[in-house]
Design an enzyme around this catalytic site. Structure first.
Site: not given
Length: 344
Positions: A135, A159, A163
């Site tokens: 991402s 997040y 990642k």
């Protein structure tokens, strides 16, 4: 008969992974496919598309935070996968609100899946291809005007942290020849069909999707349609282009990647939130704009504002990946046709 292609897709109950599963069944470069689909809720079987036999698809309910359930995915009747699409996870806002669960799902389970790929690849005498959906949330802090492959990633959210840590493991496993990794840092996907996801970027689809369906949508940026917050640039891609690029990633020779990294920033384009709303107006008319309700959300604003807004697509395009042409207008037009046809 051609050699079997055993492909495992995790997170296969989700929007994007389910599209990838369908595309794999129709991919002429992946003949004689045996497809293993898994998620915490048993995924739907996409077979029946084209000439593919439903018997060539397994759907398995599995919790990938349990190493035993990961292990079971390498011991199905289809045998050890040749390729893994690692696409499971808790979305950005969900992992921000539940930090420990986000790490467990988005980082720990990916590492466990990598280790299983290493073990079973060694057992089968081949290197398993490991395709990972990363991402733009890996970026944060002061950023250059345009992100290039050498731009350092410093996430400002749980997040992005998970990642990026997964990317580092995949790069190292690939360098050592333990897996054959391919990492795509995806733009925000617009327009996503279905209900809103627990992602900070979910509203970027919602402000198009819901009004075109005659339903109110919440925009967490600004207080009204004239708010300066709507001039925030965002990096986007259509779902059709993302799926095409994820299938393409499977077919790139490992020799095409530099030795130090398997990361590719998937191609996208930059628009503002106001550009999105203008495209909606042009396709749907003035009345649909009244269905957008503004409720300023500082958390969503902080997350989205920390993400990069412009990328240099040169490297990705050199590898054969593709990019949307024409900005938002053809994307909104295509989605409206899907809504009118009852398939969105």
């Amino acid at each position: 008969m051609s050699t079997p292609n055993v492909v495992l897709v995790t997170g296969a109950g989700g929007f994007l992974a389910s599209l990838v599963a369908r595309a794999l069944l129709e991919d002429g470069e992946t003949p004689n496919i045996s497809l293993i689909l898994t998620d915490v809720i048993e995924p739907k079987n996409p077979a029946g598309h084209g000439t593919n036999n439903p018997q060539h698809v397994l759907t398995i309910k599995a919790d990938l935070t349990d190493p035993k359930e990961i292990d079971a995915l390498f011991n199905t009747s289809f045998g050890i996968p040749d390729t893994i699409y690692c696409m499971h996870g808790i979305m950005s806002q969900g992992s921000e609100h539940n930090f420990d669960l986000g790490l467990k799902v988005n980082a720990d389970s990916v590492r466990d899946l990598l280790q299983a790929s290493r073990r079973y690849g060694t057992q089968s005498g081949r290197v398993i291809k490991f395709i990972f959906t990363s991402s733009c949330a890996v970026y944060g802090g002061p950023l250059p005007h345009i992100i290039k492959p050498e731009t350092i990633a410093t996430p400002e959210g749980a997040y992005g942290l998970a990642k990026l840590s997964s990317e580092l493991y995949i790069n190292e496993f690939s360098r050592r020849g333990l897996v054959d990794g391919r990492i795509l840092r995806l733009p925000t996907i617009v327009v996503r069909p279905g209900p809103p996801a627990a992602a900070a970027s979910s509203f970027l689809s919602g402000i198009i999707r819901e009004p075109l369906k005659g339903v109110e949508a919440i925009c967490p940026m600004g207080s009204d349609i004239s708010s300066p917050e709507l001039d925030l640039p965002v990096w986007l891609s259509s779902p059709q282009t993302i799926v095409h690029n994820l299938i393409h990633a499977k077919h790139i020779p490992s020799s095409a990647f530099p030795k130090h990294t398997r990361v590719v920033c998937a191609p996208g384009f930059t628009v503002t939130i106001r550009d999105e709303i203008e495209a909606l107006r042009q396709i749907g008319g003035e009345e649909v704009l009244k269905l957008i309700k503004f409720e300023n959300d500082p958390t969503a604003r902080r997350l989205v504002d920390s993400w990069p807004q412009r990328f240099d697509n040169t490297y990705a395009l050199s590898l054969g990946f593709t990019v949307d042409e024409g900005g938002m207008l053809p994307i909104v037009e295509r989605f409206k046709k899907d809504v009118d046809a009852g398939i969105a």
